[in-house]
Design a protein around this motif. Structure first.
Motif, PDB file in Angstrom:
ATOM      1  N   ALA A 137       0.822  -1.211   0.000  1.00 48.10           N
ATOM      2  CA  ALA A 137       0.000   0.000   0.000  1.00 48.10           C
ATOM      3  C   ALA A 137       0.855   1.259   0.000  1.00 48.10           C
ATOM      4  O   ALA A 137       0.419   2.315  -0.491  1.00 48.10           O
ATOM      5  CB  ALA A 137      -0.925   0.000   1.221  1.00 48.10           C
ATOM      6  N   ALA A 138       2.077   1.153   0.533  1.00 39.96           N
ATOM      7  CA  ALA A 138       2.956   2.321   0.634  1.00 39.96           C
ATOM      8  C   ALA A 138       3.863   2.488  -0.580  1.00 39.96           C
ATOM      9  O   ALA A 138       4.693   3.413  -0.589  1.00 39.96           O
ATOM     10  CB  ALA A 138       3.805   2.223   1.904  1.00 39.96           C
ATOM     11  N   LEU A 139       3.726   1.639  -1.598  1.00 36.26           N
ATOM     12  CA  LEU A 139       4.600   1.741  -2.771  1.00 36.26           C
ATOM     13  C   LEU A 139       4.597   3.135  -3.400  1.00 36.26           C
ATOM     14  O   LEU A 139       5.659   3.644  -3.775  1.00 36.26           O
ATOM     15  CB  LEU A 139       4.205   0.686  -3.806  1.00 36.26           C
ATOM     16  N   PRO A 140       3.427   3.782  -3.556  1.00 40.79           N
ATOM     17  CA  PRO A 140       3.472   5.147  -4.111  1.00 40.79           C
ATOM     18  C   PRO A 140       4.312   6.105  -3.274  1.00 40.79           C
ATOM     19  O   PRO A 140       5.060   6.928  -3.819  1.00 40.79           O
ATOM     20  CB  PRO A 140       1.990   5.566  -4.131  1.00 40.79           C
ATOM     21  N   SER A 141       4.216   5.997  -1.951  1.00 37.89           N
ATOM     22  CA  SER A 141       5.012   6.870  -1.082  1.00 37.89           C
ATOM     23  C   SER A 141       6.493   6.525  -1.144  1.00 37.89           C
ATOM     24  O   SER A 141       7.356   7.412  -1.110  1.00 37.89           O
ATOM     25  CB  SER A 141       4.517   6.755   0.368  1.00 37.89           C
ATOM     26  N   ILE A 142       6.800   5.233  -1.261  1.00 32.28           N
ATOM     27  CA  ILE A 142       8.200   4.825  -1.349  1.00 32.28           C
ATOM     28  C   ILE A 142       8.822   5.354  -2.632  1.00 32.28           C
ATOM     29  O   ILE A 142       9.946   5.883  -2.631  1.00 32.28           O
ATOM     30  CB  ILE A 142       8.310   3.290  -1.277  1.00 32.28           C
ATOM     31  N   PHE A 143       8.095   5.244  -3.736  1.00 35.28           N
ATOM     32  CA  PHE A 143       8.627   5.749  -5.007  1.00 35.28           C
ATOM     33  C   PHE A 143       8.686   7.274  -5.007  1.00 35.28           C
ATOM     34  O   PHE A 143       9.607   7.865  -5.591  1.00 35.28           O
ATOM     35  CB  PHE A 143       7.780   5.248  -6.169  1.00 35.28           C
ATOM     36  N   ALA A 144       7.706   7.909  -4.380  1.00 34.44           N
ATOM     37  CA  ALA A 144       7.759   9.369  -4.278  1.00 34.44           C
ATOM     38  C   ALA A 144       8.985   9.801  -3.481  1.00 34.44           C
ATOM     39  O   ALA A 144       9.669  10.777  -3.837  1.00 34.44           O
ATOM     40  CB  ALA A 144       6.481   9.901  -3.620  1.00 34.44           C
ATOM     41  N   ALA A 145       9.286   9.080  -2.407  1.00 33.52           N
ATOM     42  CA  ALA A 145      10.487   9.372  -1.621  1.00 33.52           C
ATOM     43  C   ALA A 145      11.746   9.157  -2.458  1.00 33.52           C
ATOM     44  O   ALA A 145      12.707   9.930  -2.370  1.00 33.52           O
ATOM     45  CB  ALA A 145      10.519   8.486  -0.382  1.00 33.52           C
ATOM     46  N   ALA A 146      11.748   8.105  -3.287  1.00 31.10           N
ATOM     47  CA  ALA A 146      12.907   7.840  -4.135  1.00 31.10           C
ATOM     48  C   ALA A 146      13.097   8.947  -5.163  1.00 31.10           C
ATOM     49  O   ALA A 146      14.225   9.389  -5.420  1.00 31.10           O
ATOM     50  CB  ALA A 146      12.745   6.489  -4.833  1.00 31.10           C
ATOM     51  N   ARG A 147      11.981   9.425  -5.743  1.00 32.78           N
ATOM     52  CA  ARG A 147      12.087  10.501  -6.736  1.00 32.78           C
ATOM     53  C   ARG A 147      12.670  11.764  -6.114  1.00 32.78           C
ATOM     54  O   ARG A 147      13.526  12.428  -6.704  1.00 32.78           O
ATOM     55  CB  ARG A 147      10.707  10.799  -7.334  1.00 32.78           C
ATOM     56  N   VAL A 148      12.206  12.104  -4.916  1.00 32.30           N
ATOM     57  CA  VAL A 148      12.707  13.296  -4.231  1.00 32.30           C
ATOM     58  C   VAL A 148      14.162  13.109  -3.818  1.00 32.30           C
ATOM     59  O   VAL A 148      14.962  14.055  -3.844  1.00 32.30           O
ATOM     60  CB  VAL A 148      11.822  13.601  -3.002  1.00 32.30           C
ATOM     61  N   SER A 149      14.526  11.874  -3.471  1.00 34.03           N
ATOM     62  CA  SER A 149      15.847  11.619  -2.917  1.00 34.03           C
ATOM     63  C   SER A 149      16.940  11.549  -3.975  1.00 34.03           C
ATOM     64  O   SER A 149      18.115  11.734  -3.647  1.00 34.03           O
ATOM     65  CB  SER A 149      15.834  10.307  -2.125  1.00 34.03           C
ATOM     66  N   VAL A 150      16.592  11.266  -5.226  1.00 29.12           N
ATOM     67  CA  VAL A 150      17.625  11.161  -6.263  1.00 29.12           C
ATOM     68  C   VAL A 150      18.372  12.486  -6.447  1.00 29.12           C
ATOM     69  O   VAL A 150      19.615  12.510  -6.373  1.00 29.12           O
ATOM     70  CB  VAL A 150      17.009  10.676  -7.591  1.00 29.12           C
ATOM     71  N   PRO A 151      17.683  13.620  -6.673  1.00 34.41           N
ATOM     72  CA  PRO A 151      18.431  14.887  -6.732  1.00 34.41           C
ATOM     73  C   PRO A 151      19.130  15.206  -5.415  1.00 34.41           C
ATOM     74  O   PRO A 151      20.242  15.751  -5.412  1.00 34.41           O
ATOM     75  CB  PRO A 151      17.345  15.931  -7.056  1.00 34.41           C
ATOM     76  N   GLY A 152      18.471  14.873  -4.288  1.00 31.15           N
ATOM     77  CA  GLY A 152      19.097  15.121  -2.993  1.00 31.15           C
ATOM     78  C   GLY A 152      20.378  14.334  -2.814  1.00 31.15           C
ATOM     79  O   GLY A 152      21.351  14.834  -2.218  1.00 31.15           O
ATOM     80  N   ALA A 153      20.420  13.099  -3.328  1.00 29.97           N
ATOM     81  CA  ALA A 153      21.630  12.292  -3.225  1.00 29.97           C
ATOM     82  C   ALA A 153      22.773  12.925  -4.016  1.00 29.97           C
ATOM     83  O   ALA A 153      23.930  12.928  -3.563  1.00 29.97           O
ATOM     84  CB  ALA A 153      21.357  10.875  -3.725  1.00 29.97           C
ATOM     85  N   LEU A 154      22.463  13.461  -5.193  1.00 29.10           N
ATOM     86  CA  LEU A 154      23.505  14.127  -5.972  1.00 29.10           C
ATOM     87  C   LEU A 154      24.030  15.366  -5.253  1.00 29.10           C
ATOM     88  O   LEU A 154      25.242  15.614  -5.218  1.00 29.10           O
ATOM     89  CB  LEU A 154      22.952  14.510  -7.346  1.00 29.10           C
ATOM     90  N   ILE A 155      23.114  16.138  -4.660  1.00 30.02           N
ATOM     91  CA  ILE A 155      23.536  17.327  -3.911  1.00 30.02           C
ATOM     92  C   ILE A 155      24.401  16.930  -2.723  1.00 30.02           C
ATOM     93  O   ILE A 155      25.447  17.543  -2.457  1.00 30.02           O
ATOM     94  CB  ILE A 155      22.299  18.125  -3.448  1.00 30.02           C
ATOM     95  N   GLY A 156      23.984  15.903  -1.997  1.00 28.93           N
ATOM     96  CA  GLY A 156      24.773  15.436  -0.863  1.00 28.93           C
ATOM     97  C   GLY A 156      26.151  14.955  -1.277  1.00 28.93           C
ATOM     98  O   GLY A 156      27.150  15.223  -0.598  1.00 28.93           O
ATOM     99  N   ALA A 157      26.218  14.232  -2.411  1.00 30.78           N
ATOM    100  CA  ALA A 157      27.513  13.751  -2.895  1.00 30.78           C
ATOM    101  C   ALA A 157      28.414  14.912  -3.307  1.00 30.78           C
ATOM    102  O   ALA A 157      29.615  14.920  -3.002  1.00 30.78           O
ATOM    103  CB  ALA A 157      27.304  12.800  -4.072  1.00 30.78           C
TER     104      ALA A 157
END
Length: 264
Positions: free
Chosen positions: A181-201
């Motif tokens: 049931a949480a798959l949409p939220s998990i993928f939404a978190a992944a979408r937000v986190s991809v640019p954040g991961a690049l910024i953090g790196a």
């Protein structure tokens, strides 16, 4: 057909955003002519620097080599942050005492600016890949934690109770009901986190390892390598958008397979 339509609705705004960025970039340089052509590079300048000038192959290869390091750092930090967020979110949902104890601590840490936290991370974990991974994971972890926890808590109560009636544990209900049931939220978190991961790196490389695009961006300024500076920014922006789109494509395919609506 429904999947293709969903992919089109997702990808079209990204393409439009890239075109809009090009327009804003051009208008910005025209609005501030005092920047000058030596510092302010136009899209055509970067195109020539990366693709058509005599030195383009060498310049492009140098940026791609740095990009490979940054992508590796971002990938490791993204994985650690997302896995950690999913594990902690599961604990917080299943055990309210754990959530009430540690959630305020997590939010307090989240409120500390990353630039202020970076020297401590570098001091504890060193200036190598470990420090960059920790910084990237921190950027990914906190937003993903909140979004994933919200998705897990929105699991259908009747389905959770049905698992309990048939003798399933709370972990079974989490695995069989809450996580799907949480798959949409998990993928939404992944979408937000991809640019954040690049910024953090990039930040970790700048303050810590001294390698990758993060360090190259800083070195380019005192060396007056403005073509490389702008080209590196363009490359990392395009890569960020492409990775965001890739996660969105995977999300649409997976959610269509499970018959779940995508979380906007």
């Amino acid at each position: 057909m429904t999947v293709l339509r969903g992919l089109g609705r997702f990808l079209f705004p990204l393409v439009t955003s890239l075109l809009l960025l090009l327009v804003i970039w051009t208008l910005f340089l025209r609005a501030f002519p005092q920047i000058g052509p030596r510092v302010g590079k136009t899209p055509s300048d970067i195109w020539a620097y990366l693709l058509t000038s005599p030195g383009a192959p060498t310049a492009r290869q140098a940026i791609l080599d740095d990009l490979a390091i940054t992508l590796a750092d971002a990938a490791v930090g993204f994985t650690v942050g997302m896995v950690g967020a999913m594990g902690v979110a599961a604990l917080f949902v299943l055990y309210s005492a754990v959530r009430q104890t540690f959630m305020p601590v997590a939010m307090l840490l989240r409120s500390v600016p990353l630039v202020a936290l970076s020297p401590i991370v570098v001091l504890v974990f060193g200036r190598g890949a470990t420090g960059v991974t920790v910084l990237t994971a921190i950027v990914v972890f906190f937003p993903a934690l909140v979004m994933i926890m919200t998705g897990l808590r929105e699991a259908p109560r009747q389905a959770m109770e049905l698992v309990t009636v048939y003798g399933g544990s709370r972990w079974t209900g989490l695995r069989m009901v809450a996580v799907p049931a949480a798959l949409p939220s998990i993928f939404a978190a992944a979408r937000v986190s991809v640019p954040g991961a690049l910024i953090g790196a990039l930040l970790g490389e700048w303050l810590g390892s001294g390698t990758g695009l993060g360090a190259a961006l800083v070195r380019a300024i005192p060396m007056f390598q403005y073509n490389r500076l702008w080209a590196s920014i363009v490359v990392v922006t395009v890569v960020s958008v492409v990775l965001y789109a890739l996660v969105g494509v995977i999300e649409n395919l997976v959610l269509a397979r499970f018959g779940v609506r995508r979380k906007e």
